[in-house]
Enzyme design. Structure first.
Site, mmCIF file in Angstrom:
data_model
loop_
_atom_site.group_PDB
_atom_site.id
_atom_site.type_symbol
_atom_site.label_atom_id
_atom_site.label_comp_id
_atom_site.label_asym_id
_atom_site.label_seq_id
_atom_site.Cartn_x
_atom_site.Cartn_y
_atom_site.Cartn_z
ATOM 1 N N ASN A 266 -16.914 -81.779 55.462
ATOM 2 C CA ASN A 266 -16.165 -80.701 56.636
ATOM 3 C C ASN A 266 -16.715 -80.710 58.040
ATOM 4 O OD1 ASN A 266 -15.373 -78.196 57.668
ATOM 5 N ND2 ASN A 266 -14.989 -77.381 55.782
ATOM 6 N N PRO A 267 -15.581 -81.277 58.564
ATOM 7 C CA PRO A 267 -16.541 -81.628 60.068
ATOM 8 C C PRO A 267 -16.793 -80.149 60.983
ATOM 9 C CG PRO A 267 -13.850 -81.897 59.827
ATOM 10 C CD PRO A 267 -14.537 -81.901 58.461
ATOM 11 N N GLY A 268 -16.333 -79.266 60.238
ATOM 12 C CA GLY A 268 -16.218 -77.714 61.166
ATOM 13 C C GLY A 268 -17.663 -77.121 60.857
ATOM 14 N N ASP B 40 -22.607 -73.713 51.035
ATOM 15 C CA ASP B 40 -21.203 -73.652 49.830
ATOM 16 C C ASP B 40 -20.797 -71.762 50.496
ATOM 17 O OD1 ASP B 40 -19.191 -74.772 48.495
ATOM 18 O OD2 ASP B 40 -19.904 -72.479 47.125
ATOM 19 N N SER B 41 -19.485 -71.712 51.125
ATOM 20 C CA SER B 41 -18.971 -70.612 51.417
ATOM 21 C C SER B 41 -17.721 -70.621 51.033
ATOM 22 C CB SER B 41 -19.517 -70.732 52.977
ATOM 23 O OG SER B 41 -18.393 -72.243 53.102
ATOM 24 N N HIS C 39 -22.196 -65.584 58.090
ATOM 25 C CA HIS C 39 -22.756 -65.364 57.435
ATOM 26 C C HIS C 39 -23.218 -66.067 57.459
ATOM 27 C CE1 HIS C 39 -18.956 -67.458 58.080
ATOM 28 N NE2 HIS C 39 -18.849 -67.924 56.734
ATOM 29 N N TYR D 276 -10.378 -70.115 57.540
ATOM 30 C CA TYR D 276 -9.785 -68.301 57.300
ATOM 31 C C TYR D 276 -10.327 -67.556 59.500
ATOM 32 C CZ TYR D 276 -9.035 -69.470 53.162
ATOM 33 O OH TYR D 276 -8.473 -70.204 52.102
ATOM 34 N N ASP D 277 -10.976 -68.335 59.916
ATOM 35 C CA ASP D 277 -11.332 -67.445 61.368
ATOM 36 C C ASP D 277 -10.033 -66.729 61.763
ATOM 37 O OD1 ASP D 277 -13.752 -68.287 60.707
ATOM 38 O OD2 ASP D 277 -14.426 -69.533 62.173
HETATM 39 P P1 IMP Z 1 -16.506 -75.532 50.731
HETATM 40 O O1 IMP Z 1 -17.405 -74.290 50.993
HETATM 41 O O2 IMP Z 1 -17.015 -76.774 51.293
HETATM 42 O O3 IMP Z 1 -16.595 -75.546 49.680
HETATM 43 O O4 IMP Z 1 -15.442 -74.565 51.593
HETATM 44 C C1 IMP Z 1 -15.760 -73.031 51.975
HETATM 45 C C2 IMP Z 1 -14.268 -72.604 52.354
HETATM 46 O O5 IMP Z 1 -14.511 -71.273 53.235
HETATM 47 C C3 IMP Z 1 -13.881 -73.782 53.857
HETATM 48 O O6 IMP Z 1 -13.013 -74.670 53.735
HETATM 49 C C4 IMP Z 1 -13.372 -72.845 54.725
HETATM 50 O O7 IMP Z 1 -11.605 -72.574 54.000
HETATM 51 C C5 IMP Z 1 -13.742 -71.173 54.695
HETATM 52 N N1 IMP Z 1 -15.381 -70.961 55.807
HETATM 53 C C6 IMP Z 1 -15.978 -71.319 55.270
HETATM 54 N N2 IMP Z 1 -16.794 -70.413 56.098
HETATM 55 C C7 IMP Z 1 -15.845 -69.985 57.548
HETATM 56 C C8 IMP Z 1 -16.015 -70.026 58.174
HETATM 57 O O8 IMP Z 1 -16.816 -69.505 59.049
HETATM 58 N N3 IMP Z 1 -15.246 -69.640 58.590
HETATM 59 C C9 IMP Z 1 -13.786 -70.109 58.253
HETATM 60 N N4 IMP Z 1 -13.581 -70.103 57.652
HETATM 61 C C10 IMP Z 1 -14.298 -70.199 56.303
#
Ligand code: IMP
Length: 216
Positions: A22-24, A81-82, A201, A168-169
């Site tokens: 995930n680039p973000g 994981d978030s 977080h 979702y920021d």
């Molecule tokens: P994963 O942890 O790669 O399964 O992806 C978690 C997803 O939760 C992300 O693709 C976002 O859509 C969302 N997410 C997690 N952290 C953030 C954040 O800091 N800001 C906005 N969305 C988040």
């Protein structure tokens, strides 16, 4: 699985793999690791496959990603994981936060879905609350792991505001703040010392990790 006792904490030095595609998240993790002199390479750059996230908790999925990358590279690996937990939607999208974006990772659509489901349930504005969770795991090739978790609570706003950050920021306004994460710079969103106290977080989980496992 479980976090080790602080007395057996292992420190991270040298090169580390950031187990994300995930680039973000990659950008945020590189930003967070920047001051610690740890050389970070991403799973994407190394061409590592993305393991299936089969866990039922954020921490389990982070551990799956970190251990897979550590085994594949022989290097310590760092995974997050978030997700966002919407209280009036029984915790959805939660573990499925990324999947609500669909294959095209369309988070405008995912945010619209959150709003639609809240509307369908007739949830009043003051009950439109949520929290983000970040579980961070560092795994070493020998199977050792360290786990840290961070949360931030806030309100959901509609329409979404701001074009910074990711996911979702733009619809999340952290408690005690006027602006959404989408309207904050990376430094404000993380709120890290010396700029303030950890806000996001991921920054909260990261501060715990840095105290335990990184040296400035
Ligand atoms: P994963 O942890 O790669 O399964 O992806 C978690 C997803 O939760 C992300 O693709 C976002 O859509 C969302 N997410 C997690 N952290 C953030 C954040 O800091 N800001 C906005 N969305 C988040």
């Amino acid at each position: 699985m479980g976090a080790s006792e602080p007395s057996s904490r292992r420190r991270l030095t040298g090169k580390v793999v950031i187990a994300t595609h995930n680039p973000g998240k990659l950008k945020e993790m590189q930003h967070l690791l920047g001051p610690y002199g740890v050389e970070a390479v991403s799973a994407g750059e190394l061409g590592l496959a993305e393991p299936d996230e089969t866990g039922t908790m954020f921490a389990e999925n982070a551990a799956i990603k970190a251990h897979a990358a550590a085994r594949a590279t022989g290097l310590p690996a760092f995974a997050d994981d978030s997700g966002i937990v919407v209280h009036a939607l029984d915790g959805a999208p939660g573990l499925f936060s990324a999947r609500w974006g669909g294959p095209s990772k369309d988070f405008a659509a995912a945010m619209a879905r959150v709003k639609r489901e809240l509307d369908e349930r007739g949830v009043p504005a003051e009950q439109r609350t949520a929290h983000f969770v970040s579980a961070l795991v560092i795994a070493w090739p020998d199977g050792h792991e360290e786990l840290f978790e961070g949360r931030v609570h806030g309100a959901l706003v509609h329409p979404p505001r701001g074009a910074q950050g990711f996911g979702y920021d733009p619809m999340f306004r952290p408690d005690g703040h006027e602006r959404t994460f989408g309207e904050m710079s990376a430094d404000e969103k993380h709120g890290l010392p010396p700029l303030g106290s950890a806000l996001s977080h991921r920054a909260r989980a990261f501060v715990a990790l840095a105290d335990a496992c990184l040296k400035r």
